[in-house]
Design an enzyme around this catalytic site. Sequence first.
Site, PDB file in Angstrom:
ATOM      1  N   TRP A 158     -32.151 -16.538   0.645  1.00 34.20           N
ATOM      2  CA  TRP A 158     -32.485 -17.700   1.474  1.00 34.20           C
ATOM      3  C   TRP A 158     -33.471 -17.272   2.558  1.00 34.20           C
ATOM      4  O   TRP A 158     -33.080 -16.668   3.560  1.00 34.20           O
ATOM      5  CB  TRP A 158     -31.222 -18.280   2.115  1.00 34.20           C
ATOM      6  CG  TRP A 158     -30.278 -18.828   1.084  1.00 34.20           C
ATOM      7  CD1 TRP A 158     -30.378 -20.035   0.462  1.00 34.20           C
ATOM      8  CD2 TRP A 158     -29.113 -18.197   0.541  1.00 34.20           C
ATOM      9  NE1 TRP A 158     -29.340 -20.184  -0.425  1.00 34.20           N
ATOM     10  CE2 TRP A 158     -28.550 -19.081  -0.402  1.00 34.20           C
ATOM     11  CE3 TRP A 158     -28.479 -16.966   0.755  1.00 34.20           C
ATOM     12  CZ2 TRP A 158     -27.401 -18.777  -1.117  1.00 34.20           C
ATOM     13  CZ3 TRP A 158     -27.337 -16.669   0.041  1.00 34.20           C
ATOM     14  CH2 TRP A 158     -26.811 -17.567  -0.887  1.00 34.20           C
ATOM     15  N   HIS A 179     -28.738 -23.906   3.727  1.00 31.74           N
ATOM     16  CA  HIS A 179     -27.974 -24.663   2.724  1.00 31.74           C
ATOM     17  C   HIS A 179     -26.869 -25.432   3.448  1.00 31.74           C
ATOM     18  O   HIS A 179     -26.665 -25.235   4.661  1.00 31.74           O
ATOM     19  CB  HIS A 179     -27.398 -23.749   1.630  1.00 31.74           C
ATOM     20  CG  HIS A 179     -26.666 -22.532   2.120  1.00 31.74           C
ATOM     21  ND1 HIS A 179     -26.090 -21.622   1.288  1.00 31.74           N
ATOM     22  CD2 HIS A 179     -26.401 -22.076   3.383  1.00 31.74           C
ATOM     23  CE1 HIS A 179     -25.510 -20.660   1.991  1.00 31.74           C
ATOM     24  NE2 HIS A 179     -25.693 -20.913   3.255  1.00 31.74           N
ATOM     25  N   ARG A 205     -36.020 -24.004   4.321  1.00 29.95           N
ATOM     26  CA  ARG A 205     -36.275 -22.648   3.817  1.00 29.95           C
ATOM     27  C   ARG A 205     -37.731 -22.268   4.039  1.00 29.95           C
ATOM     28  O   ARG A 205     -38.623 -23.076   3.787  1.00 29.95           O
ATOM     29  CB  ARG A 205     -35.938 -22.539   2.331  1.00 29.95           C
ATOM     30  CG  ARG A 205     -34.446 -22.681   2.133  1.00 29.95           C
ATOM     31  CD  ARG A 205     -34.003 -22.305   0.762  1.00 29.95           C
ATOM     32  NE  ARG A 205     -32.627 -22.763   0.602  1.00 29.95           N
ATOM     33  CZ  ARG A 205     -31.938 -22.688  -0.512  1.00 29.95           C
ATOM     34  NH1 ARG A 205     -32.503 -22.148  -1.583  1.00 29.95           N
ATOM     35  NH2 ARG A 205     -30.699 -23.116  -0.569  1.00 29.95           N
ATOM     36  N   GLN A 219     -29.619 -31.271   0.494  1.00 29.17           N
ATOM     37  CA  GLN A 219     -28.552 -30.803  -0.394  1.00 29.17           C
ATOM     38  C   GLN A 219     -27.307 -31.659  -0.194  1.00 29.17           C
ATOM     39  O   GLN A 219     -27.152 -32.310   0.848  1.00 29.17           O
ATOM     40  CB  GLN A 219     -28.180 -29.348  -0.071  1.00 29.17           C
ATOM     41  CG  GLN A 219     -29.171 -28.330  -0.591  1.00 29.17           C
ATOM     42  CD  GLN A 219     -28.616 -26.913  -0.522  1.00 29.17           C
ATOM     43  OE1 GLN A 219     -27.670 -26.621   0.203  1.00 29.17           O
ATOM     44  NE2 GLN A 219     -29.237 -26.020  -1.278  1.00 29.17           N
ATOM     45  N   VAL A 262     -18.661 -17.359  -3.721  1.00 23.81           N
ATOM     46  CA  VAL A 262     -17.841 -17.864  -4.828  1.00 23.81           C
ATOM     47  C   VAL A 262     -17.612 -16.750  -5.848  1.00 23.81           C
ATOM     48  O   VAL A 262     -18.414 -15.819  -5.960  1.00 23.81           O
ATOM     49  CB  VAL A 262     -18.495 -19.080  -5.539  1.00 23.81           C
ATOM     50  CG1 VAL A 262     -18.480 -20.307  -4.659  1.00 23.81           C
ATOM     51  CG2 VAL A 262     -19.892 -18.761  -6.020  1.00 23.81           C
ATOM     52  N   ALA A 316     -16.499 -25.070  -5.169  1.00 26.51           N
ATOM     53  CA  ALA A 316     -17.537 -25.592  -4.277  1.00 26.51           C
ATOM     54  C   ALA A 316     -18.817 -25.712  -5.087  1.00 26.51           C
ATOM     55  O   ALA A 316     -18.998 -25.022  -6.083  1.00 26.51           O
ATOM     56  CB  ALA A 316     -17.748 -24.654  -3.100  1.00 26.51           C
TER      57      ALA A 316
HETATM   58  C1  FA5 Z   1     -27.367 -22.709  -2.588  1.00 30.38           C
HETATM   59  O1  FA5 Z   1     -28.028 -23.157  -1.656  1.00 30.38           O
HETATM   60  C2  FA5 Z   1     -25.871 -22.570  -2.510  1.00 30.38           C
HETATM   61  N1  FA5 Z   1     -25.455 -22.876  -1.167  1.00 30.38           N
HETATM   62  C3  FA5 Z   1     -25.259 -23.495  -3.524  1.00 30.38           C
HETATM   63  C4  FA5 Z   1     -23.795 -23.287  -3.730  1.00 30.38           C
HETATM   64  C5  FA5 Z   1     -22.877 -24.028  -3.003  1.00 30.38           C
HETATM   65  C6  FA5 Z   1     -23.345 -22.328  -4.634  1.00 30.38           C
HETATM   66  C7  FA5 Z   1     -21.525 -23.838  -3.185  1.00 30.38           C
HETATM   67  C8  FA5 Z   1     -22.013 -22.136  -4.802  1.00 30.38           C
HETATM   68  C9  FA5 Z   1     -21.107 -22.890  -4.107  1.00 30.38           C
HETATM   69  P1  FA5 Z   1     -29.413 -22.504  -4.189  1.00 30.38           P
HETATM   70  O2  FA5 Z   1     -30.257 -21.706  -3.272  1.00 30.38           O
HETATM   71  O3  FA5 Z   1     -29.501 -22.195  -5.621  1.00 30.38           O
HETATM   72  O4  FA5 Z   1     -27.891 -22.420  -3.783  1.00 30.38           O
HETATM   73  O5  FA5 Z   1     -29.740 -24.056  -3.976  1.00 30.38           O
HETATM   74  C10 FA5 Z   1     -28.968 -25.095  -4.562  1.00 30.38           C
HETATM   75  C11 FA5 Z   1     -29.865 -26.177  -5.148  1.00 30.38           C
HETATM   76  O6  FA5 Z   1     -30.805 -26.624  -4.181  1.00 30.38           O
HETATM   77  C12 FA5 Z   1     -30.703 -25.704  -6.305  1.00 30.38           C
HETATM   78  O7  FA5 Z   1     -29.975 -25.803  -7.500  1.00 30.38           O
HETATM   79  C13 FA5 Z   1     -31.864 -26.644  -6.297  1.00 30.38           C
HETATM   80  O8  FA5 Z   1     -31.509 -27.858  -6.945  1.00 30.38           O
HETATM   81  C14 FA5 Z   1     -32.032 -26.956  -4.828  1.00 30.38           C
HETATM   82  N2  FA5 Z   1     -33.109 -26.182  -4.215  1.00 30.38           N
HETATM   83  C15 FA5 Z   1     -33.127 -24.863  -3.912  1.00 30.38           C
HETATM   84  N3  FA5 Z   1     -34.268 -24.509  -3.321  1.00 30.38           N
HETATM   85  C16 FA5 Z   1     -35.016 -25.641  -3.226  1.00 30.38           C
HETATM   86  C17 FA5 Z   1     -36.306 -25.954  -2.677  1.00 30.38           C
HETATM   87  N4  FA5 Z   1     -37.053 -25.054  -2.074  1.00 30.38           N
HETATM   88  N5  FA5 Z   1     -36.739 -27.231  -2.770  1.00 30.38           N
HETATM   89  C18 FA5 Z   1     -35.972 -28.186  -3.342  1.00 30.38           C
HETATM   90  N6  FA5 Z   1     -34.752 -27.966  -3.861  1.00 30.38           N
HETATM   91  C19 FA5 Z   1     -34.270 -26.703  -3.812  1.00 30.38           C
END
Ligand code: FA5
Length: 348
Positions: A158, A179, A205, A219, A262, A316
């Site tokens: 992140w 997130h 981000r 999110q 997780v 989660a």
């Molecule tokens: C997370 O942010 C974790 N907090 C998710 C999580 C929650 C995992 C609870 C387990 C338990 P990640 O970085 O993969 O994970 O982001 C989650 C979702 O946000 C991605 O699947 C995608 O759909 C979206 N996402 C991630 N980065 C971006 C971005 N830069 N722009 C738009 N959507 C994004």
Amino acid sequence: MDIAKEIEELTNQALQEIAALGELKALEGWRVLYLGKKSQLTGLLRGLAQLPVEERRAAGALTNELKRLLESSLEEKRAALQSAQVAALQEQGRLDVTLPGRPLLQGRLHLTTQVVRQICDIFKSLGFQVVEGPEVEWDYYNFEALNIPKDHPARDMWDTFWVDYTNEQGQRPMLLRTHTSPMQIRVMEKTSPPVRVVVPGKVYRYEATDATHESMFYQIEGLAVDKGITFADLKGCLFEFARRLYGPDRKARFRCDYFPFVEPGVEMAIDCFACTGAGCRLCSNTGWIEILGAGMVHPDVLRRVNYDPEVYTGFAFGLGVERIPILRYGIEDIRLFYSNDLRFLKQF
Ligand code: FA5
């Protein structure tokens, strides 16, 4: 003075004056003078209460009649002056009443807001409660409490916008949340199990943007903790969500993934609407678009909020909101969402 006489004189004077008026502005002066709070008429109406009972009824009737007369004269004169004004403009050729009017722009909910509401409604119907949390967050909630200590390599997952604030220990403990997962901790700190919440909100981000990545996006976090929750509940809940959102024909896929908070962790993807799996620019030639990360809440996270992991388990998930309408409407670039181009926004 006899009240009937006073009213008669007032009527004559007011009607004479209004007849001579030639402008709307002057008419407003007349209204204040004869019908305003400090007018003679208001004085007469107030004085009625002090009159002996036998005179009050007749005087009241006369005064109210005067009031009605003055009000109707005002409306008539206003209409006459307005149409004279329009006629004059038309005569000078400055007003074309045959031109169509300019339509007023109508506002609407932003596409993201519509989708957030729709997703929250689905989870509400599955028994989840909607809560919200802060966008400026402490390092503790965003990282440390989620098993990501300082200098842990997982922080690279992140890219973070740090708030320019240094504490007494020389550290920067504040950031824009990367997130919605910090709300898992905040909710569990405040509630005893069972917990079933979804948390919609903006996240930030520090990253190079492309067709599916923005530096600010939405999110929705989900968290369910109770006795006896298993991975089958996670799968069942998220498959049901995907079915309700996309219909039964859309394919959904789970694959192993790693998130420090997780164990085990998964990612869920939906088959790409644009190429239906063949591979294209939108899905980076994979045929799938990842929409969420998920997993079973790590026992250390439960312990940190004083939940006994021998008794309670939970799942989660964290879902990227914009990717849902991207898949549904075939939107080719996530950067269109927040660039304020009405031509794009008006379509939804
Ligand atoms: C997370 O942010 C974790 N907090 C998710 C999580 C929650 C995992 C609870 C387990 C338990 P990640 O970085 O993969 O994970 O982001 C989650 C979702 O946000 C991605 O699947 C995608 O759909 C979206 N996402 C991630 N980065 C971006 C971005 N830069 N722009 C738009 N959507 C994004």
